[in-house]
Structures are given as C-alpha cells and as structure tokens.
Write a protein that holds these residues in place. Structure first.
Motif, PDB file in Angstrom:
ATOM      1  N   ASP A   8     -32.276 -39.421  26.507  1.00 27.32           N
ATOM      2  CA  ASP A   8     -31.850 -39.909  27.821  1.00 27.32           C
ATOM      3  C   ASP A   8     -30.524 -40.659  27.741  1.00 27.32           C
ATOM      4  O   ASP A   8     -29.779 -40.717  28.717  1.00 27.32           O
ATOM      5  CB  ASP A   8     -32.924 -40.832  28.405  1.00 27.32           C
ATOM      6  CG  ASP A   8     -34.150 -40.054  28.861  1.00 27.32           C
ATOM      7  OD1 ASP A   8     -34.048 -38.824  29.024  1.00 27.32           O
ATOM      8  OD2 ASP A   8     -35.210 -40.678  29.052  1.00 27.32           O
ATOM      9  N   LEU A   9     -30.253 -41.235  26.582  1.00 28.23           N
ATOM     10  CA  LEU A   9     -28.997 -41.949  26.375  1.00 28.23           C
ATOM     11  C   LEU A   9     -27.795 -41.075  26.708  1.00 28.23           C
ATOM     12  O   LEU A   9     -26.790 -41.553  27.248  1.00 28.23           O
ATOM     13  CB  LEU A   9     -28.922 -42.431  24.924  1.00 28.23           C
ATOM     14  CG  LEU A   9     -27.603 -43.012  24.436  1.00 28.23           C
ATOM     15  CD1 LEU A   9     -27.227 -44.263  25.236  1.00 28.23           C
ATOM     16  CD2 LEU A   9     -27.695 -43.350  22.943  1.00 28.23           C
ATOM     17  N   VAL A  10     -27.875 -39.788  26.409  1.00 27.16           N
ATOM     18  CA  VAL A  10     -26.753 -38.873  26.664  1.00 27.16           C
ATOM     19  C   VAL A  10     -26.456 -38.817  28.157  1.00 27.16           C
ATOM     20  O   VAL A  10     -25.293 -38.926  28.590  1.00 27.16           O
ATOM     21  CB  VAL A  10     -27.071 -37.471  26.116  1.00 27.16           C
ATOM     22  CG1 VAL A  10     -25.944 -36.497  26.470  1.00 27.16           C
ATOM     23  CG2 VAL A  10     -27.267 -37.522  24.606  1.00 27.16           C
ATOM     24  N   ASN A  11     -27.496 -38.661  28.967  1.00 26.72           N
ATOM     25  CA  ASN A  11     -27.301 -38.605  30.420  1.00 26.72           C
ATOM     26  C   ASN A  11     -26.733 -39.907  30.967  1.00 26.72           C
ATOM     27  O   ASN A  11     -25.902 -39.893  31.884  1.00 26.72           O
ATOM     28  CB  ASN A  11     -28.626 -38.280  31.111  1.00 26.72           C
ATOM     29  CG  ASN A  11     -29.124 -36.891  30.784  1.00 26.72           C
ATOM     30  OD1 ASN A  11     -28.338 -35.982  30.538  1.00 26.72           O
ATOM     31  ND2 ASN A  11     -30.432 -36.712  30.763  1.00 26.72           N
ATOM     32  N   GLY A  34     -29.460 -41.941  15.802  1.00 25.46           N
ATOM     33  CA  GLY A  34     -28.809 -40.910  16.608  1.00 25.46           C
ATOM     34  C   GLY A  34     -27.726 -41.403  17.547  1.00 25.46           C
ATOM     35  O   GLY A  34     -27.398 -40.714  18.520  1.00 25.46           O
ATOM     36  N   LYS A  35     -27.128 -42.552  17.268  1.00 29.01           N
ATOM     37  CA  LYS A  35     -26.093 -43.088  18.163  1.00 29.01           C
ATOM     38  C   LYS A  35     -24.873 -42.164  18.204  1.00 29.01           C
ATOM     39  O   LYS A  35     -24.406 -41.801  19.290  1.00 29.01           O
ATOM     40  CB  LYS A  35     -25.686 -44.499  17.700  1.00 29.01           C
ATOM     41  CG  LYS A  35     -26.796 -45.535  17.798  1.00 29.01           C
ATOM     42  CD  LYS A  35     -26.313 -46.922  17.439  1.00 29.01           C
ATOM     43  CE  LYS A  35     -25.943 -47.071  15.979  1.00 29.01           C
ATOM     44  NZ  LYS A  35     -27.111 -46.885  15.068  1.00 29.01           N
ATOM     45  N   LEU A  40     -21.424 -37.856  20.837  1.00 34.33           N
ATOM     46  CA  LEU A  40     -20.762 -36.561  20.741  1.00 34.33           C
ATOM     47  C   LEU A  40     -21.354 -35.561  21.738  1.00 34.33           C
ATOM     48  O   LEU A  40     -20.627 -34.754  22.325  1.00 34.33           O
ATOM     49  CB  LEU A  40     -20.873 -36.027  19.316  1.00 34.33           C
ATOM     50  CG  LEU A  40     -20.069 -36.800  18.261  1.00 34.33           C
ATOM     51  CD1 LEU A  40     -20.379 -36.285  16.863  1.00 34.33           C
ATOM     52  CD2 LEU A  40     -18.568 -36.709  18.548  1.00 34.33           C
ATOM     53  N   GLN A  41     -22.680 -35.615  21.939  1.00 31.93           N
ATOM     54  CA  GLN A  41     -23.296 -34.731  22.927  1.00 31.93           C
ATOM     55  C   GLN A  41     -22.807 -35.064  24.333  1.00 31.93           C
ATOM     56  O   GLN A  41     -22.578 -34.168  25.153  1.00 31.93           O
ATOM     57  CB  GLN A  41     -24.822 -34.840  22.851  1.00 31.93           C
ATOM     58  CG  GLN A  41     -25.416 -34.190  21.616  1.00 31.93           C
ATOM     59  CD  GLN A  41     -26.917 -34.408  21.501  1.00 31.93           C
ATOM     60  OE1 GLN A  41     -27.460 -35.384  22.016  1.00 31.93           O
ATOM     61  NE2 GLN A  41     -27.603 -33.499  20.825  1.00 31.93           N
ATOM     62  N   ALA A  42     -22.652 -36.369  24.615  1.00 39.37           N
ATOM     63  CA  ALA A  42     -22.141 -36.761  25.934  1.00 39.37           C
ATOM     64  C   ALA A  42     -20.706 -36.277  26.127  1.00 39.37           C
ATOM     65  O   ALA A  42     -20.347 -35.774  27.202  1.00 39.37           O
ATOM     66  CB  ALA A  42     -22.220 -38.281  26.080  1.00 39.37           C
TER      67      ALA A  42
END
Length: 394
Positions: A8-11, A34-35, A40-42
């Motif tokens: 959810d952090l990415v969103n 996974g920080k 990077l995904q964001a």
C-alpha cells in the motif's frame, strides 16, 4: 521479492507525488522491509513526471557538496513544471538534515515544484536528522515488516509459515531451507540491524550488553520480565536504567519493544515491568535456540509465538494509526493487550489453544466501562483475520 507485488505504501507515494508540493515524504522503518523497492515501484508508476533517484553510499559519506549537486540536477528537471527527487540511504550523508532544510526552503521560496522523497536503512539516524532540522517540513510513511496478507499474496505463506518465518520479504524465498533462512536472518538482518542501526548510531557504551539484551529479550517475546531478571541473565554488567534505555533504542529501530502496564497515571506506567514484544516473530524464532522447533507444536510455546505475532501487528498498526499499546494486570487478573487512542480503550485477549479464561478481560472492562473488547481465537475473531489486519480496533 516479486516485482509484481506492491505494498500500500506504493499507492500512498504515488498519490502524494501527484499532489501540490507541500511536504518532504520520509519513508522510514527497519532495514530489509522493502523501502527502496516501494520507492522504485512508485517512480515507475510516475513515469510521466521527471524524476531523479539517487542512493548515498560509503563513497559519498560526509559529502554534503555531493547532495547539493544532485539536488541541483533534480531542480533542472523541474524548470518547466514538476519533478521528483528520491534519495535513498540519506543518513550516510553527514549532517544531511541541515542541507535538506536549506535546499527545501530555497525551493519553497522560489515556488519550485520539486517533490522530495527520503529514506534510509537506519531509522534511528533518520529520526535524529528529522528532529534536528526538518520539523514541520515532512510527513512520515512507515515501512515495517510485512503483514500476513502481504506474505500470503506475495509468497503463498500459510498461517504457520507466517508465525514461524515472519514478515521479512528478503528471507521469504529461503524458508524451504531453514538453515539457510536462519543464517540469512542472523547475518543479513539481525546483526546489521543491531550493530549498524542501533549500536553504531547512538551512544551505546556497552555494545555486548545491547546485543545480548536483544538476543535474550526477543526470545522472551510476549512475556513480562523485570529489568532485575534481565540483568540477572545477562553476562555484561549494567543497571536497570541502562537496560531501559537500550530497550527504548531497540523499539525505535523497529526490533524489540517493552510494553508498559496500562495505568491512567503515567508515572505508574513507567515504573512497571515491561512485557517484551519483538516487532516480527522471525526475530523471536531466530533467537530462540535449541527449542525453536517446538514453537509451533507445544501449546505454551506456540501461545507465546501467537501472542508475539498479535503484539507485533499491534505495534506496527499503532505507529501507523497513532495509538498506544500496553498490557494490564491487577492481582491475578490479566489482559494481553490494551490499546489507547485519546479517550478510547480496547482490551484484547488472545486465546491460542492454552487454557485461559476471560476473567481478566471482564475485570478490565468492569474497571473501565467504556472499553471495547476483542477476543482472538476460540469463539472470537480468527487469528488469521486479525493478522490480515481485517479487524477494526476501536
């Protein structure tokens, strides 16, 4: 870590990068959760916005000029609109918060729409920098060990897999080879977390004592233990004040917390013996020693493991959702966890197969009538639903 799975952090990062620039976004939490991957995904989802991702390292240690040059490079991307600067391992730059404050304030005065994301593997040093110079300029996004639902989706974990192997994504592919998993936990997660993120970043005068405290304390997870008893089992000399301080540092680093006994009077809370809770069951399992295999099968040991899992979930949710976690006992009446948010109280009892009555829960609710009560297991909510974070706490 499977690249297709996104927390959810990415969103949240994507959403905030598309807002009008207001605050620095700080991604904090223990190492190996996974920080960097989430950032990077964001950025991949924000491909329409120019961005500059940089990672500080030993070669840039103490180089504030390097940070200023990279910031200027990011500024050049934002001349015609909006841009993003993401800096990983920011704590490796000496006095980084002073530089970031000056550059951020300069961009604010110039109305430059340069969004900034900061992260680092040492949550203690990150927090220190934020307190020293960036008050009022940042929002914090927490990246802690993964929940059961995340591990199920990403790695196909069962409930028992999660209870035993925990929520460190880097360790998940190794669970079919327990010896290899254990080696990874001890050498790639536990040792760097304690030695680099705690001992090296704070005034720890007795590093051997700190290391022994974490090893012993995590194995006692979900149990009340007095500082006197802890001192009696630690080889290095110390005192209760030293142990309390070290336990506080381990809590700030997202490793091991000492829950205080609930009492509306704060002084009595601080005077109580803590109930130790590891932030992830894998930390308990890895340090449990020769009886590690019995944690899933012997009722009493499994009970402690389940309570550790519940306590770890509450600790992480408490940080993200802004409530405090305690435990409670009055004579022979006891409650596993008490949550406090303003005037709202919730008492939680975990029934994990051990013979336990609900007398303590009834006594607490009688003493504090406005309390919401939750029973996990037996006739209450299922452990799996709770660890999936599907249960409303207040």
């Amino acid at each position: 870590m499977p690249s297709v799975f996104q927390r959810d952090l990415v969103n949240k990062l994507v959403s905030r990068m598309r807002e009008t620039r207001r605050y620095i976004q700080v991604v904090s939490g223990p190492r190996q959760t996974g920080k960097t991957t989430s950032i990077l995904q964001a950025l991949d989802q924000l491909a329409d916005i120019p961005h500059h991702f940089i990672q500080a390292g030993s070669d840039t240690l103490s180089t504030r000029d390097w940070l200023r040059r990279e910031w200027q490079n990011a500024r050049s991307l934002a001349k015609d609109g909006v841009a993003i600067l993401a800096i990983d391992e920011i704590q490796l730059v000496s006095k980084w918060s002073e530089v970031v404050k000056d550059l951020w304030d300069e961009d604010t005065r110039n109305e430059l729409q340069l969004h900034v994301i900061l992260s680092g593997s040492s949550s203690l040093l990150l927090q220190k920098g934020l307190r020293e110079g960036l008050t009022g300029r940042f929002e914090e996004l927490f990246c802690y060990q993964w929940s059961l639902s995340e591990c199920k989706q990403a790695f196909g974990f069962s409930l028992d897999d999660y209870l035993y192997f925990g929520g460190y994504p880097g360790a998940a592919p190794l669970i079919s080879d327990e010896a290899r998993w254990l080696d990874y936990m001890k050498n790639s997660i536990i040792a760097p977390s304690v030695m680099k993120d705690v001992i090296a970043m704070d005034k720890v005068t007795k590093p051997a004592l700190m290391d022994a405290l974490f090893t012993l304390g995590s194995s006692y997870s979900a149990q009340e233990i007095s500082f006197r008893k802890l001192l009696g089992q630690l080889d290095d000399a110390g005192n209760a004040t030293t142990i309390a301080h070290y336990l506080s540092l381990l809590g700030d680093a997202g490793l091991l917390a000492g829950l205080q006994k609930y009492n509306p009077k704060p002084l009595k809370q601080r005077a109580s013996s803590p109930r130790l809770i590891a932030f992830d069951t894998s930390l308990m399992v890895a340090n449990y020693g020769q009886f590690r295999k019995s944690l899933l099968v012997e009722p009493d040991r499994r009970g402690h493991l389940v309570e550790c899992a519940v306590g770890a979930s509450l600790l992480k949710r408490g940080i993200a959702e802004h409530f405090d976690v305690y435990w409670w006992r009055d004579g022979s009446d006891e409650v596993d966890f008490v949550l406090s948010s303003g005037e709202a109280l919730t008492a939680i009892e975990v029934k994990s197969g051990r013979v336990k009555s609900l007398r303590g829960l009834d006594a607490f609710c009688s003493k504090y009538p406005v309390t919401k009560s939750i029973v996990i297991g037996a006739s209450g909510v299922s452990l799996e639903s709770f660890l999936n974070e599907e249960v409303a706490l207040f």
